[in-house]
Design an enzyme around this catalytic site. Sequence first.
Site, PDB file in Angstrom:
ATOM      1  N   GLU A 108     143.977  15.385  63.103  1.00  0.00           N
ATOM      2  CA  GLU A 108     144.615  14.205  63.695  1.00  0.00           C
ATOM      3  C   GLU A 108     144.130  14.042  65.121  1.00  0.00           C
ATOM      4  O   GLU A 108     143.593  14.991  65.719  1.00  0.00           O
ATOM      5  CB  GLU A 108     146.138  14.337  63.650  1.00  0.00           C
ATOM      6  CG  GLU A 108     146.677  15.581  64.342  1.00  0.00           C
ATOM      7  CD  GLU A 108     148.142  15.854  64.018  1.00  0.00           C
ATOM      8  OE1 GLU A 108     148.989  15.248  64.703  1.00  0.00           O
ATOM      9  OE2 GLU A 108     148.407  16.651  63.096  1.00  0.00           O
ATOM     10  N   LYS A 152     143.788  13.951  69.110  1.00  0.00           N
ATOM     11  CA  LYS A 152     144.405  14.598  70.267  1.00  0.00           C
ATOM     12  C   LYS A 152     144.634  13.517  71.314  1.00  0.00           C
ATOM     13  O   LYS A 152     143.684  13.000  71.910  1.00  0.00           O
ATOM     14  CB  LYS A 152     143.512  15.698  70.831  1.00  0.00           C
ATOM     15  CG  LYS A 152     144.156  16.462  71.993  1.00  0.00           C
ATOM     16  CD  LYS A 152     143.243  17.555  72.510  1.00  0.00           C
ATOM     17  CE  LYS A 152     143.962  18.376  73.585  1.00  0.00           C
ATOM     18  NZ  LYS A 152     144.378  17.554  74.744  1.00  0.00           N
ATOM     19  N   CYS A 201     132.587 -10.285 105.576  1.00  0.00           N
ATOM     20  CA  CYS A 201     133.176 -10.334 104.248  1.00  0.00           C
ATOM     21  C   CYS A 201     132.424 -11.351 103.391  1.00  0.00           C
ATOM     22  O   CYS A 201     132.257 -12.503 103.808  1.00  0.00           O
ATOM     23  CB  CYS A 201     134.655 -10.716 104.341  1.00  0.00           C
ATOM     24  SG  CYS A 201     135.429 -11.057 102.748  1.00  0.00           S
TER      25      CYS A 201
END
Length: 769
Positions: free
Chosen positions: A142, A144, A439
């Site tokens: 199955e 983990k 910017c």
Amino acid sequence: MDDLFSFAESQNTPSPEARIAELCTQLEHHNQLYYQQAEPEISDAEYDALMSELKKLEAAHPALARPDSPSQRVGGAPLEGFTQIKHLVPMLSIEDIHELKDEELIEIQQSEPTATRAYNLLDWFDRFQRSLGHSDVTLTVEPKIDGVAVSIVYRNGVLDYAVTRGDGTTGDDITQNIKTIQSIPLRLPEGAPALFEVRGEVFMPNEGFAKLNQQRDEAGEPAFVNPRNATAGTLKQLDPKLVAKRPLDCIFHSYGHVDQAPYTTVAEFQQTLEDYGLKHTHWFNKAHTMEELLGSITKLDHDRHSFAYATDGAVIKVDKLSLHAELGATSKHPKWACAFKFLPEQKETLLKSITIQVGRTGVLTPVAELEPVFVSGTTVSRATLHNQDEIDRKDVRIGDTVVIEKAGEIIPAVVKVIGGKRPAQSQAFNLYDFVNGRCPSCSGPIEQEEGFVAWRCTNFACPAQAITRIKHFASRKALDIDGLGTAVAEKLVETQSVTTTLDLFDLEQKALADLLLDPAQLEMGESKPRRLGEKKARLIVNSLESARQAPLSKWIYAMGIPQIGESAAREIARLHNNLSEVANSPIITTILKISKLETEQKLISPRNKSNPPANDAEKKQRQQHYNDLKQKITNHKSQITNYQVSPDLGPVAAEHIVDFFQSEGGQHVLEKLTNLNINPRSDNYDPEKSALQNSGSAIAGKTFVITGTLSEPRPAFKKRIEAAGGKVSGSISGKTDYLLAGEKAGSKRSKAESLGVTILDEETFRDML
């Protein structure tokens, strides 16, 4: 006839107890359909109506409120701290069997040509077969789940408590936080064992994790690295209401102590989980040989990329439970199970260029533009480079061949550079030079704060930051502008109706009403843009009008100045009458001067071991300079001693205040407020009763912690303490002056006693006031 009708009606009306029981049954049924089967029968509005009715009945009849009521999932009062609970059965971890790296495979294959990629798994497989003495064993496989292990105990069918793994013997009691997870039933169906301890993994689904990080980015908070970190951080919260807001889920996979277990194999246990309404993984295989086991693992490695949650391996167990006891366990791991860990899938690709993304908090983030490559189930063409320090550390250059993987199987990241494939024309990258110190969103200046690696745009009017600033500006703790949520903020910026928060006060009601909101931002079922409407527009405009009269502390907090939270804003307002005084504050500049002088004093001290004087002459000269600085510091401190300035307004906060009001953005704020005829004034300042008077009171400058049950809510006492010049903290430390303790004070009282902190009852506190 009327009396007869009333009598008949009363006979048909269920009692509060019966109706509460009926509502609990209905809501649990709908929770099961929605959270576990994804097949809801009713709308969200119908569900909310049932929940609202239940809450009203429980409020009117508190004695009838059940501990497993669906209403308990919203979270109770904040916890004082986590208590410890001993596990009924030790909570062992599963032994990890790591997938081998390529270089390890080459080394093994040179010495053992028949070795496979599952070399360590083969060793584990052989080991447990030798222990049993035969090979006729069925194994289960199955996923983990990459989450946080928890154990939940049900007694007589009702959720009793939940606890973390801790050290395997004892863990933290997280019952209240676990109850906020909607998929976990508070009651098991009839027939469940009297004592049933079930164990599983709490996790954050991929979609919820991505959304949470987006919200944190918008709020200016650091993003979580991966879903597991986000889950662990959430479960450690002491406020269950905060936990209830996070998108947590849980999948169960094993058990602890169980009375008369109704299963004999792992596969039957999976069916028991299904029968009890406990969520479990639906990917589940069996294997009888090593070849089948490897086939299952390979299939899981392929399928897991489509799961809604992060996985990092395959859990392999011996199916028959009677063999578990026969195989036993070490002090750390059971011998009947292991976890085969997958290596993160990595791919090589070309880094074609680097672009800059301006976040909503002004942070400039370099992004690698890649030759598209398929990794962990999706095509990746971009990956974050985080910051300039990360680029320098990994020596990333434009034109490099790089290795890509998904952090936590979700977020693409550049792992390393393939040095041997670097072309001669590759280009080194420097963020500041790349953007010419401006910017890329607004051409405003950028700066790198001392002690931080990120470059940040400092322009108050930067459109990339506008949405986050507007949301903070309008938040309840700031100016509390009703109706101004994310959808409206985004549309106002997109349509250029506002560029800064103060532009909100220029909005006209008609223009707001005509604002078209995107379908994706509206309720389910919307397929085309919709007007904001007159009602909501009027609500926003009225709230903005009320905000004009908000106190100075609210305005300071609303401006979103770094390092200025609610407490610092209130302390600033205590010391200043209006915004002009704050912008030109001698108190704040003096705090900053003292800090700079103290830094210089430490540096030139003749006793500085990291910077010792070269000889006696220099030592004498530095001692004189040190003494001069000491006198200057004493003089500056004497100027503000009477004000008893709280630590909330320390050197860092002072520096940010000064920088803000000296910046272009800060000057814009002052000018714009003047034009708008808005002059925020303090509601906790008084030239006679505030700074100077409080300097002589028993509360000014003192740090309080409040705990226990008092005659009024804690915020009422907090407000009185702050108005008198004191500070309220959430935890006891050596710096705490007083603990205001009501009934059931608990662990904080014990800690205060151990630290020698003065403990006040309510009567003594009122005398101090």
